[in-house]
Design a protein around this motif. Structure first.
Motif, PDB file in Angstrom:
ATOM      1  N   TYR A   1      -6.293 -33.140   1.343  1.00 57.66           N
ATOM      2  CA  TYR A   1      -4.904 -32.771   1.046  1.00 57.66           C
ATOM      3  C   TYR A   1      -3.963 -33.291   2.125  1.00 57.66           C
ATOM      4  N   SER A   2      -4.401 -33.239   3.376  1.00 61.19           N
ATOM      5  CA  SER A   2      -3.557 -33.676   4.492  1.00 61.19           C
ATOM      6  C   SER A   2      -3.460 -35.191   4.598  1.00 61.19           C
ATOM      7  N   GLY A   3      -4.279 -35.896   3.823  1.00 55.77           N
ATOM      8  CA  GLY A   3      -4.213 -37.360   3.828  1.00 55.77           C
ATOM      9  C   GLY A   3      -4.959 -38.024   4.957  1.00 55.77           C
ATOM     10  N   ILE A   4      -5.839 -37.284   5.644  1.00 58.32           N
ATOM     11  CA  ILE A   4      -6.566 -37.891   6.768  1.00 58.32           C
ATOM     12  C   ILE A   4      -8.021 -38.206   6.397  1.00 58.32           C
ATOM     13  N   LYS A   5      -8.364 -37.978   5.127  1.00 57.20           N
ATOM     14  CA  LYS A   5      -9.679 -38.401   4.664  1.00 57.20           C
ATOM     15  C   LYS A   5      -9.549 -38.966   3.263  1.00 57.20           C
ATOM     16  N   LYS A   6     -10.145 -40.119   3.056  1.00 55.88           N
ATOM     17  CA  LYS A   6     -10.103 -40.763   1.753  1.00 55.88           C
ATOM     18  C   LYS A   6     -11.473 -41.325   1.400  1.00 55.88           C
ATOM     19  N   TYR A   7     -11.671 -41.414   0.091  1.00 52.32           N
ATOM     20  CA  TYR A   7     -12.877 -42.041  -0.430  1.00 52.32           C
ATOM     21  C   TYR A   7     -12.467 -43.260  -1.246  1.00 52.32           C
ATOM     22  N   MET A   8     -13.256 -44.306  -1.122  1.00 51.67           N
ATOM     23  CA  MET A   8     -12.979 -45.516  -1.898  1.00 51.67           C
ATOM     24  C   MET A   8     -14.283 -46.159  -2.349  1.00 51.67           C
ATOM     25  N   ILE A   9     -14.190 -46.902  -3.423  1.00 53.84           N
ATOM     26  CA  ILE A   9     -15.300 -47.740  -3.853  1.00 53.84           C
ATOM     27  C   ILE A   9     -14.948 -49.170  -3.446  1.00 53.84           C
ATOM     28  N   LEU A  10     -15.795 -49.743  -2.641  1.00 52.94           N
ATOM     29  CA  LEU A  10     -15.562 -51.082  -2.081  1.00 52.94           C
ATOM     30  C   LEU A  10     -16.511 -52.085  -2.720  1.00 52.94           C
ATOM     31  N   ARG A  11     -15.969 -53.204  -3.153  1.00 53.60           N
ATOM     32  CA  ARG A  11     -16.807 -54.298  -3.652  1.00 53.60           C
ATOM     33  C   ARG A  11     -17.232 -55.128  -2.450  1.00 53.60           C
ATOM     34  N   MET A  12     -18.481 -54.941  -2.056  1.00 58.54           N
ATOM     35  CA  MET A  12     -18.976 -55.599  -0.851  1.00 58.54           C
ATOM     36  C   MET A  12     -19.676 -56.911  -1.212  1.00 58.54           C
ATOM     37  N   PRO A  13     -19.232 -58.052  -0.662  1.00 60.40           N
ATOM     38  CA  PRO A  13     -19.934 -59.319  -0.911  1.00 60.40           C
ATOM     39  C   PRO A  13     -21.381 -59.256  -0.441  1.00 60.40           C
ATOM     40  N   GLN A  14     -22.290 -59.775  -1.225  1.00 65.67           N
ATOM     41  CA  GLN A  14     -23.715 -59.768  -0.877  1.00 65.67           C
ATOM     42  C   GLN A  14     -24.044 -61.018  -0.055  1.00 65.67           C
ATOM     43  N   ARG A  15     -23.605 -60.989   1.182  1.00 65.07           N
ATOM     44  CA  ARG A  15     -23.875 -62.113   2.093  1.00 65.07           C
ATOM     45  C   ARG A  15     -24.049 -61.575   3.499  1.00 65.07           C
TER      46      ARG A  15
END
Length: 415
Positions: A328-342
């Motif tokens: 709620y305070s905006g100091i923690k976020k979750y994301m889905i990252l497309r990570m290159p396989q290299r």
């Protein structure tokens, strides 16, 4: 004086044989923060750590006056009402059968059992409260017991009014404003009815959780209505339908005097009071304090009393409370990252993190394509604006990502 005022004064006097008046304490931290004179009526310091002991006491006393031979009292509750009933059963020397949902936390079950002693039996029935209530009422009818309702009862309302009696007795001058939670309506109806009679100029503000705003719905409809869905996080105040008797008292409350508290924001208030003041509040007990920031301009220079209605907080919930507060305070976020396989891709990502950005979770989900893989990442930081800078660096670095912090469906599935 009216009959109700006399009754509220009488039950307050009788309660003194059970426990001393709960403290009314000036809070220096909040007073300085809001440039006001802010006091807390500490119902979290009652023998059962909530105000529920009051209404249960009065309802049991009235039942025994009507039928001195009544020996069995029954209730359905997932928490504070159960503990109040158990305490009073032990005090009156009467048998009690308390029905609780199977999903009730062990801490609440253990406390109820401790208050009731050998005279109280606890039955765990149903996954949801409505199921528990139905079974409890059927049992009560067959066993010839007296059912103790948590709020929709005139004697409970009368007993809860003792909070207002004690508060007014403890103050030399009446407060300008009182802020208190509303769930089923027993406390708010009792306090409003008493204050309307003895000090009608006090501004009364009621607070209910966003996921259980039954009073707001009832005021809009002109009568109690059943909410289609209730968020049970604020379990002491999340009620699908406000009581019919309390609503008769509250129906003339201006809608603008009923404030809504989002559950995640309540978590920030719980943590602040715990970390700054050392005060342990359950979610419902923090409602009156949670709305103070939105009232800042109205509070300045006024004497304000906030009712902290309960402190039955299960510390096993603390990680969840912290998590929700951070989001709620905006100091923690979750994301889905497309990570290159290299080789080196993870190192490239890590180098984009700022000095105050910490990875709280890192989990490969699956390879979404031949050359990329999806990663669930949770990041904590010191200030919300740090995420703007991080996202800018990710964009510049060519990383594809999606912020799912506020996506309720994905968050429930993945987080």
């Amino acid at each position: 004086m009216t009959d109700f005022t006399d009754a509220a004064l009488a039950v307050t006097a009788r309660l003194r044989s059970l426990f001393p008046a709960t403290p009314l304490q000036r809070n220096a931290y909040l007073s300085a923060l809001y440039d006001a004179d802010i006091w807390l009526k500490r119902e979290d310091l009652s023998p059962v750590r909530s105000y529920k002991i009051r209404g249960a006491f009065n309802a049991m006393r009235k039942a025994l006056e009507a039928d001195p031979d009544q020996d069995l009292f029954v209730c359905a509750s997932a928490g504070n009402h159960a503990q109040g009933v158990a305490f009073n059963c032990a005090s009156f020397g009467k048998r009690g059968v308390i029905f609780m949902p199977v999903t009730t936390p062990a801490q609440k079950i253990d406390k109820t059992r401790a208050f009731g002693g050998t005279g109280v039996e606890i039955k765990l029935v149903g996954d949801y409260f409505d199921e528990t209530l139905k079974v409890a009422q059927e049992f009560c009818a067959k066993a010839g017991g007296h059912f103790l309702a948590p709020f929709d009862d005139p004697h409970v309302i009368e007993g809860q009014a003792s909070v207002a009696v004690e508060m007014m007795d403890a103050m030399e001058d009446a407060p300008d404003m009182i802020v208190l939670p509303v769930g089923g309506g027993g406390l708010s109806a009792g306090m409003k009815r008493y204050l309307d009679e003895v000090s009608p100029d006090i501004e009364l503000l009621l607070v209910e959780p966003l996921g259980g705003a039954s009073l707001t719905a009832a005021l809009a409809a002109g009568e109690p209505v059943t909410l289609p869905r209730v968020d049970s996080f604020v379990d002491g105040a999340s009620v699908a339908r406000i009581g019919a008797r309390p609503f008769e008292v509250l129906r003339d409350v201006p809608p603008e005097s009923v404030l809504i508290a989002p559950e995640d924001r309540i978590c920030t208030t719980i943590l602040t009071m715990l970390n700054v003041e050392g005060i342990v509040l359950e979610p419902a007990g923090a409602l009156s304090l949670d709305v103070l920031p939105s009232l800042k301009d109205r509070l300045r220079g006024k004497r304000v009393v906030c009712i902290t209605t309960g402190g039955n907080f299960d510390f096993e919930r603390l990680p969840e409370v912290k998590e929700r507060a951070q989001r709620y305070s905006g100091i923690k976020k979750y994301m889905i990252l497309r990570m290159p396989q290299r080789p080196g891709a993870l190192r490239d990502f890590l180098e984009l993190l700022g000095p105050n950005d910490d990875i709280a979770r890192f989990e490969y989900l699956k390879k979404s394509a031949r050359n990329t893989g999806s990663v669930l990442i949770g990041i904590e930081t010191a200030k919300p604006e740090n995420f703007d800078a991080l996202f800018a660096r990710l964009d510049a670095g060519g990383f594809a990502y999606r912020d799912i912090t506020d996506d309720q469906t994905l968050a429930e599935l993945l987080i």
